[in-house]
Design a protein around this motif. Structure first.
Motif, mmCIF file in Angstrom:
data_model
loop_
_atom_site.group_PDB
_atom_site.id
_atom_site.type_symbol
_atom_site.label_atom_id
_atom_site.label_comp_id
_atom_site.label_asym_id
_atom_site.label_seq_id
_atom_site.Cartn_x
_atom_site.Cartn_y
_atom_site.Cartn_z
ATOM 1 N N LYS A 213 0.842 -1.184 0.000
ATOM 2 C CA LYS A 213 0.000 0.000 0.000
ATOM 3 C C LYS A 213 0.884 1.244 0.000
ATOM 4 O O LYS A 213 2.024 1.198 0.461
ATOM 5 C CB LYS A 213 -0.911 0.028 1.228
ATOM 6 N N ASP A 216 -2.331 6.228 -1.420
ATOM 7 C CA ASP A 216 -3.797 6.187 -1.487
ATOM 8 C C ASP A 216 -4.402 5.094 -0.613
ATOM 9 O O ASP A 216 -5.623 4.916 -0.586
ATOM 10 C CB ASP A 216 -4.265 6.023 -2.941
ATOM 11 N N LYS A 218 -4.324 1.928 -1.013
ATOM 12 C CA LYS A 218 -4.831 0.783 -1.771
ATOM 13 C C LYS A 218 -3.687 -0.153 -2.147
ATOM 14 O O LYS A 218 -2.548 0.269 -2.337
ATOM 15 C CB LYS A 218 -5.549 1.259 -3.035
ATOM 16 N N TRP A 219 -4.029 -1.440 -2.270
ATOM 17 C CA TRP A 219 -3.031 -2.436 -2.655
ATOM 18 C C TRP A 219 -2.624 -2.256 -4.110
ATOM 19 O O TRP A 219 -3.456 -2.013 -4.976
ATOM 20 C CB TRP A 219 -3.582 -3.846 -2.471
ATOM 21 N N THR A 220 -1.320 -2.402 -4.358
ATOM 22 C CA THR A 220 -0.811 -2.363 -5.720
ATOM 23 C C THR A 220 0.471 -3.184 -5.794
ATOM 24 O O THR A 220 1.108 -3.454 -4.769
ATOM 25 C CB THR A 220 -0.527 -0.906 -6.168
ATOM 26 N N ASN A 275 -6.277 -8.482 -0.092
ATOM 27 C CA ASN A 275 -7.550 -8.049 0.495
ATOM 28 C C ASN A 275 -8.154 -9.116 1.398
ATOM 29 O O ASN A 275 -8.654 -8.826 2.488
ATOM 30 C CB ASN A 275 -8.530 -7.688 -0.625
#
Length: 358
Positions: A213, A216, A218-220, A275
């Motif tokens: 993360k 933002d 969020k996972w990437t 997630n």
């Protein structure tokens, strides 16, 4: 939060180039003064490493190898819910498999069962070759390859550790079980189907995907590398060379559309895995996910590392990729700082906001 003095200094040295102006210090759980809401933290000064008193941190990034969920729960009562991440840095392979197998990710998981004589017999009947792996992280140690063979109408079982050449041969499942139980030394193990993975330059390969993360929240995928396993070994921890994920995908797939499809499959699998595991284990910030490809271009998830090594990316990825691997946890810390602080009331155990009611 890290364990040893040397570990604290090393962690600070690693992340200092990526924090900007944000103050950062490293501490051990034992150094928290709960009554005074202070902690003895290590910092880098002009005169070297020093330990000083600080208020409780606004955000905690755990570098402790183990399970600190109880400590994080106590910390979050004081600094706010969702301000600590990576409370658990040591996964149980069987628990992870069962968690992921209850989702559509099961389509990308090799068949895996807890070790028992009965499960071993059944898995060898179905697949002929299986791997035995310790349930707890082992850095490639204590992994066995077990194969069922028929030699001149006689049944034979072989056991190999690390290398392809077996160190033991037996003729019945009982003897096989006894030898394995002795080798496993009472540790819990899983049995996993051997996958028919692809090769490149006559080497077995697998991919380590850094899933993190950042700014933002969020996972990437921040970086990916390919390990070329040494020919005499079957474990990926003993590799000849590494190369970037993108370079290897370009060599494997000349067709850009096919290459893009394979990458999207890997990306989707890693992000969905992150997630799912975060819902199971609490707030996480990074995972190292090991992926292999079969001859039908399907990505298979073979292991998830809760405290992945970053140093293996130093020599094979571009400067931007290397920077992202180290910068992302610091960026995620900054992201958590911007979120509205929520505290847990000690008596009623209800969640309330510090923000005043209007």
């Amino acid at each position: 939060m890290v364990y040893s003095r040397a570990g604290r200094a090393q962690a600070l040295q690693t992340y200092l180039p990526y924090i900007g102006q944000a103050p950062i210090y490293a501490f051990n759980p034992d150094h928290i003064d709960w009554k005074r809401k202070q902690v003895a933290g290590m910092v880098k000064t002009e005169n070297g490493w020093r330990v000083r008193l600080f208020p409780l941190p606004a955000v905690v990034y755990s570098q402790y190898y183990g399970d600190k969920r109880r400590l994080f729960f106590r910390l979050e009562q004081r600094i706010g819910i969702g301000k600590c991440f990576n409370a658990i840095n040591r996964f149980d392979k069987l628990d992870v498999h069962r968690t992921l197998a209850s989702t559509p990710i099961i389509l990308n998981l090799p068949e895996t069962l807890p070790y028992s004589k009965e499960n071993l017999r059944a898995m060898l009947e179905r697949h002929g070759v299986v791997f035995l792996k310790p349930c707890r992280g082992s850095k490639g140690k204590g992994i066995y390859r077990v194969q069922k063979l028929c030699q001149q109408d006689e049944l034979e079982f072989t056991i190999a550790e690390d290398v392809w050449v077996p160190f033991c041969k037996v003729n019945d499942i009982g003897a096989l079980d006894r030898q394995l139980v002795q080798s496993m030394n009472k540790k819990p193990y899983i049995i996993q189907k051997e996958m028919n993975r692809i090769k490149l330059d006559d080497h077995l390969i697998d991919f380590r995907i850094m899933t993190q993360k950042g700014t933002d929240g969020k996972w990437t995928i921040t970086a990916g590398l390919t390990r070329f396993v040494r020919r005499s070994y079957f474990i990926s921890n003993v590799y000849r060379i590494c190369d970037s994920l993108q370079n290897v995908l370009e060599r494997l797939f000349e067709d850009p559309e096919r290459r893009s499809s394979v990458y999207r499959g890997i990306e989707s699998l890693c992000i969905e895995t992150a997630n799912v595991l975060e819902r199971k284990y609490g707030l996480l910030g990074e995972l190292g996910i090991d992926i292999i490809l079969d001859h039908d271009d399907r990505a298979w998830l073979v292991e998830v590392n809760a405290m992945p090594s970053k140093t293996i990316f130093d020599d094979i990825t571009g400067d931007r990729d290397k920077e992202m691997v180290y910068r992302s946890p610091m960026d995620y810390c900054k992201y958590l700082l911007t979120k509205k602080k929520v505290i847990r009331h000690k008596r009623k155990k209800s969640i309330i906001s510090r923000k005043r009611k209007r």
